[in-house]
Motif scaffolding. Sequence first.
Motif, PDB file in Angstrom:
ATOM      1  N   GLU A 131       0.850  -1.058  -0.181  1.00 26.53           N
ATOM      2  CA  GLU A 131       0.165  -0.033  -0.140  1.00 26.53           C
ATOM      3  C   GLU A 131       0.913   1.384   0.045  1.00 26.53           C
ATOM      4  O   GLU A 131       0.499   2.240  -0.540  1.00 26.53           O
ATOM      5  N   ILE A 132       1.888   1.170   0.841  1.00 29.39           N
ATOM      6  CA  ILE A 132       2.609   2.294   1.040  1.00 29.39           C
ATOM      7  C   ILE A 132       3.396   2.860  -0.568  1.00 29.39           C
ATOM      8  O   ILE A 132       3.725   3.755  -0.929  1.00 29.39           O
ATOM      9  N   LEU A 133       3.965   1.551  -1.124  1.00 25.23           N
ATOM     10  CA  LEU A 133       4.477   1.549  -2.377  1.00 25.23           C
ATOM     11  C   LEU A 133       3.752   2.438  -3.500  1.00 25.23           C
ATOM     12  O   LEU A 133       4.066   2.959  -4.076  1.00 25.23           O
ATOM     13  N   GLN A 134       2.572   1.665  -3.466  1.00 22.98           N
ATOM     14  CA  GLN A 134       1.417   2.388  -4.250  1.00 22.98           C
ATOM     15  C   GLN A 134       1.348   4.051  -3.843  1.00 22.98           C
ATOM     16  O   GLN A 134       1.126   4.847  -4.829  1.00 22.98           O
ATOM     17  N   MET A 135       1.263   4.146  -2.656  1.00 21.04           N
ATOM     18  CA  MET A 135       1.147   5.560  -2.140  1.00 21.04           C
ATOM     19  C   MET A 135       2.551   6.301  -2.819  1.00 21.04           C
ATOM     20  O   MET A 135       2.340   7.721  -3.239  1.00 21.04           O
ATOM     21  N   ALA A 136       3.469   5.865  -2.807  1.00 13.52           N
ATOM     22  CA  ALA A 136       4.918   6.481  -3.127  1.00 13.52           C
ATOM     23  C   ALA A 136       4.856   6.617  -4.569  1.00 13.52           C
ATOM     24  O   ALA A 136       5.066   7.889  -5.313  1.00 13.52           O
ATOM     25  N   LEU A 137       4.320   5.737  -5.281  1.00 17.54           N
ATOM     26  CA  LEU A 137       4.243   5.815  -6.777  1.00 17.54           C
ATOM     27  C   LEU A 137       3.179   6.763  -7.195  1.00 17.54           C
ATOM     28  O   LEU A 137       3.542   7.654  -8.224  1.00 17.54           O
ATOM     29  N   LEU A 138       1.867   6.905  -6.634  1.00 18.43           N
ATOM     30  CA  LEU A 138       0.825   7.406  -7.246  1.00 18.43           C
ATOM     31  C   LEU A 138       1.006   9.089  -6.846  1.00 18.43           C
ATOM     32  O   LEU A 138       0.190   9.781  -7.214  1.00 18.43           O
ATOM     33  N   GLU A 139       1.893   9.454  -5.729  1.00 13.76           N
ATOM     34  CA  GLU A 139       2.160  10.913  -5.136  1.00 13.76           C
ATOM     35  C   GLU A 139       0.873  11.539  -5.103  1.00 13.76           C
ATOM     36  O   GLU A 139       0.365  12.568  -5.679  1.00 13.76           O
ATOM     37  N   PRO A 140       0.036  11.073  -4.024  1.00 10.21           N
ATOM     38  CA  PRO A 140      -1.135  11.551  -3.698  1.00 10.21           C
ATOM     39  C   PRO A 140      -0.698  13.191  -2.849  1.00 10.21           C
ATOM     40  O   PRO A 140       0.151  13.198  -2.583  1.00 10.21           O
ATOM     41  N   GLU A 141      -1.917  14.013  -2.945  1.00 11.44           N
ATOM     42  CA  GLU A 141      -1.757  15.188  -2.247  1.00 11.44           C
ATOM     43  C   GLU A 141      -2.279  14.936  -0.859  1.00 11.44           C
ATOM     44  O   GLU A 141      -1.818  15.614   0.016  1.00 11.44           O
ATOM     45  N   ILE A 142      -3.454  14.309  -0.573  1.00 12.08           N
ATOM     46  CA  ILE A 142      -3.836  13.880   0.644  1.00 12.08           C
ATOM     47  C   ILE A 142      -3.986  12.387   0.667  1.00 12.08           C
ATOM     48  O   ILE A 142      -4.546  11.637  -0.048  1.00 12.08           O
ATOM     49  N   ALA A 143      -3.397  11.657   1.619  1.00 12.19           N
ATOM     50  CA  ALA A 143      -3.510  10.252   1.689  1.00 12.19           C
ATOM     51  C   ALA A 143      -4.039  10.019   3.066  1.00 12.19           C
ATOM     52  O   ALA A 143      -4.075  10.419   4.214  1.00 12.19           O
ATOM     53  N   LEU A 144      -5.121   8.981   3.007  1.00 15.62           N
ATOM     54  CA  LEU A 144      -5.980   8.499   4.157  1.00 15.62           C
ATOM     55  C   LEU A 144      -5.129   7.147   4.407  1.00 15.62           C
ATOM     56  O   LEU A 144      -5.249   6.187   3.610  1.00 15.62           O
ATOM     57  N   MET A 145      -4.892   6.880   5.903  1.00 13.51           N
ATOM     58  CA  MET A 145      -4.057   5.771   5.994  1.00 13.51           C
ATOM     59  C   MET A 145      -4.926   4.974   7.048  1.00 13.51           C
ATOM     60  O   MET A 145      -4.906   5.393   8.291  1.00 13.51           O
ATOM     61  N   ASP A 146      -5.716   4.023   6.773  1.00 11.64           N
ATOM     62  CA  ASP A 146      -6.527   3.275   7.526  1.00 11.64           C
ATOM     63  C   ASP A 146      -5.976   2.136   8.153  1.00 11.64           C
ATOM     64  O   ASP A 146      -5.692   1.121   7.605  1.00 11.64           O
ATOM     65  N   GLU A 147      -5.611   2.191   9.519  1.00  8.91           N
ATOM     66  CA  GLU A 147      -5.088   1.338  10.346  1.00  8.91           C
ATOM     67  C   GLU A 147      -4.111   0.703   9.882  1.00  8.91           C
ATOM     68  O   GLU A 147      -3.830  -0.267   9.719  1.00  8.91           O
ATOM     69  N   THR A 148      -2.940   1.551   9.269  1.00  3.95           N
ATOM     70  CA  THR A 148      -1.786   0.792   8.788  1.00  3.95           C
ATOM     71  C   THR A 148      -1.020   0.047   9.753  1.00  3.95           C
ATOM     72  O   THR A 148      -0.189  -0.764   9.315  1.00  3.95           O
ATOM     73  N   ASP A 149      -1.149   0.286  10.852  1.00  6.47           N
ATOM     74  CA  ASP A 149      -0.347  -0.227  11.882  1.00  6.47           C
ATOM     75  C   ASP A 149      -1.052  -1.564  12.242  1.00  6.47           C
ATOM     76  O   ASP A 149      -0.199  -2.226  12.953  1.00  6.47           O
ATOM     77  N   SER A 150      -1.987  -1.684  11.960  1.00  9.60           N
ATOM     78  CA  SER A 150      -2.736  -3.078  12.516  1.00  9.60           C
ATOM     79  C   SER A 150      -2.347  -4.250  11.904  1.00  9.60           C
ATOM     80  O   SER A 150      -1.737  -4.303  10.866  1.00  9.60           O
ATOM     81  N   GLY A 151      -2.095  -5.304  12.656  1.00 11.81           N
ATOM     82  CA  GLY A 151      -1.500  -6.606  12.305  1.00 11.81           C
ATOM     83  C   GLY A 151       0.033  -6.607  11.938  1.00 11.81           C
ATOM     84  O   GLY A 151       0.506  -7.553  11.298  1.00 11.81           O
ATOM     85  N   LEU A 152       0.584  -5.608  12.408  1.00  9.22           N
ATOM     86  CA  LEU A 152       2.074  -5.642  12.010  1.00  9.22           C
ATOM     87  C   LEU A 152       2.778  -5.858  13.211  1.00  9.22           C
ATOM     88  O   LEU A 152       2.556  -5.373  14.593  1.00  9.22           O
ATOM     89  N   ASP A 153       3.874  -6.488  13.339  1.00 11.62           N
ATOM     90  CA  ASP A 153       4.831  -6.668  14.507  1.00 11.62           C
ATOM     91  C   ASP A 153       5.424  -5.577  14.533  1.00 11.62           C
ATOM     92  O   ASP A 153       5.679  -4.676  13.838  1.00 11.62           O
ATOM     93  N   ILE A 154       6.522  -5.331  15.556  1.00 10.19           N
ATOM     94  CA  ILE A 154       7.033  -4.235  15.947  1.00 10.19           C
ATOM     95  C   ILE A 154       8.255  -4.096  14.799  1.00 10.19           C
ATOM     96  O   ILE A 154       8.348  -2.612  14.377  1.00 10.19           O
ATOM     97  N   ASP A 155       8.776  -5.064  14.345  1.00 10.26           N
ATOM     98  CA  ASP A 155       9.812  -4.612  13.141  1.00 10.26           C
ATOM     99  C   ASP A 155       8.960  -4.075  11.990  1.00 10.26           C
ATOM    100  O   ASP A 155       9.630  -3.182  11.241  1.00 10.26           O
TER     101      ASP A 155
END
Lengths: 514, 276
Positions: free
Chosen positions: B172-196
């Motif tokens: 998702e972040i890669l897509q965000m980098a590529l599409l260069e949005p002006e406003i990005a909504l990041m929905d629970e991007t941290d969920s389901g991730l371990d600390i690393d």
Amino acid sequence: MSESKVSAPGFSRAAVEELSRLKGEPDWMLQLRLHAWEIYENTPAPLGRRGDLGTLRTVANFKFQNLNPFTLSTPPHPTDATTEGGIPKGHTAVNRVPTVSPDKSGVLENVLEELPLENERSGLLVQLNSSVVRSELREDLKLQGVILTDLDTAVRERPELVQKYFMTECVPAATSKYTALHAAFWTGGFFMYVPQGVEIEEPILAQVWLNTPLSATFSHTLIIAEPQSSVRFVQEYNSLAAGEDPALLSDVVEVYANREARVEFSNMQDLGQNVWNIANKNAIHQNDGSVTFVIADLGSAVNLETIGAGLQGNGSAAELVGVFFTDHNQRYAIHSLSDHIGLSTNAETMVKGVLTDESRVEFDGMIRIRPKAQQTASFLSAHGLLMSKKARGEFIPGLEIAANEVSASHGATSGQIDEDQLFYLMVRGIQRPEAERIIVQGFFEPVLQRIPLEHLRTRLRRSIVRRMSGGYETEADTWIDAQERWEIEGVDEVAIHLDDSTREGNEDIKLTEY
Amino acid sequence: MTSELVIKNLHANIEGKPILRGVDLTVKQGEIHALMGPNGSGKSTLANVIMGNPKYEVIEGEIWFKGENILEYSPDRRARMRLFLAFQYPMSVPGVSVANFLRRSLEAVREGNKSLEEGENPSGKMSKRKTIPPGEFRKLLQEKMRLLKVDNSFINRSINDGFSGGEKKRAEILQMALLEPEIALMDETDSGLDIDALRIVSESVNALTGPNLGILLITHYQRMLNYITPDYVHVMFNGRVVKSGGKELAFELEEKGYEWLKPAEEENGVSADVRI
């Protein structure tokens, strides 16, 4: 100047006799035809089962008697010494394709120019309506004893092979009313014989063209692969006649894979939507013989198709890869049969299709495992993606198991496109119609990956994009770039996301060590 | 000009059930906003409604982006205006390679703010479209992948198909980098991730921040905010933004939980439910 011999409308015993006389056939073939005609007259048309989508009943009501049973073309120089009774023999094949209507010939030649270059194919056969008008085979293959010719020539020159293999065991004339009609009225036809141990690298291309409405065309393909030989045969069905008047293409494909022979048969059917197509394709496998059928169906008004694998030989293997795309009012009924007879045989059937508009598709996939067919492994999956609320799909897998050491599984689903997937793509800037097309491309990808011939795969990708309204040409290119050049790995065949609510009641059944 | 996403008194339902009950929020390019709140408070719904998910029905209110009321716009048009949503649960699309999808997505986003009608002629065929040559696209994609330290093998796989939780979020972040949005909504991007994985994803987001990107970071934990420093923190409760403040508000929430913010009138929340 080209001429053609068009019969009077209507199938009859007299028409059988006339056809055989015009072709100058030996008596045994006339008798075969007349016997088949009797079967046709005495066999009721199959009507399907109660509650199905009615395709078989539609075919039963088709007005066969309005059609001309044959339209024989003559080449531009009918002075060839082997010409008999004004009808050319196929092996005198001309260098250009004659057509009944001269203004169409340009179209046909353009298409032929798009064929892979001569050094990318081993041979070429072209049938126009009822006549084979072109037949070529590489010289070195001829020297090795390979035969590639029209069936008329084979009847004359290799009667012992035709008598043994033509509609006897693989697709017997009495299989159904329609195969009986085919046996009585076959014309044109392709014959291929690959001697023991000969492996043909580049594919053989075969094309059938229809350009005459209100006529019947019979296309027959007989492939005999002797032990340890191998061949790839790519066949296409196309039509040029537009308009409402119906036409019929009845085709039978018979493949004999002898011991350790490998045959890969691909068929792309892109007939106009005025053509009714009745098809029977079957293979007989001897020990360790393997046959792959790749069947792509895009065209025709009605397509009644039976595809089989007769796995008689021990250790034989069959693969069926099916792709279809229906729109408008098209109706398909496709039956597949993996018939496991020998020991330790293997079959895999994988069918995927998209249905749009008001089209209807019935798919019936049977795995039959006979009592002595121990150590069988057989798999079948069939998925239909419905792109329109009015399209209807029925996907029914069947299992008949009479052996106990068997691994078999089958699954069939049909469902609408997933709205969450669509939203995901749209949130990436892609308009809904294109998002649908991308999902369809992805849906087809696992089967396309199974098609060994790049030429055919690419054509199919283009056809699929073209069939979806609004597709850009560049979309096809992007898709081909991404999938052919960048290569995709490990597409998960079963992970296609379908809306569960429309899933049919055919749950996957897994039988292991049953 | 700085792009602005302005949400005014937004009310939205799903299957007749009210979820958003009057949201007011403004996010500008270059700002990082954290939107926090307990489960079920309507954070993800807000993200979906901003992008035009047809499952939700907007009852009242307005969404303005770059001076246009985008409520009637299709999701793809909103995306082409350079609004972006990093999904909480990215959908897998089997058989479509990441490379193929991203190229078509980038081509679409570069076409800009056009409605479907403008983009397509009556036959449904697009008259012309600017395509990005494969070579140029590959170069651009590889540049972004280097920036985000994403593995090369990524691009030949099917979209999100068989991806681990962390891989999906990084895609998702890669897509965000590529599409260069002006406003990005990041929905629970941290969920389901371990600390690393959380650290890697957060670093990726930080690599993209700057004056051209505004972010609305939706989370119900404070932990992602250890890596990404918000300019503003908002708390959502029962379909409304009930409190806004600076980054210190996040620490306060971490300490006290959400209960203390429960607005008094929500005690008899029944009245709010029957209003529609």
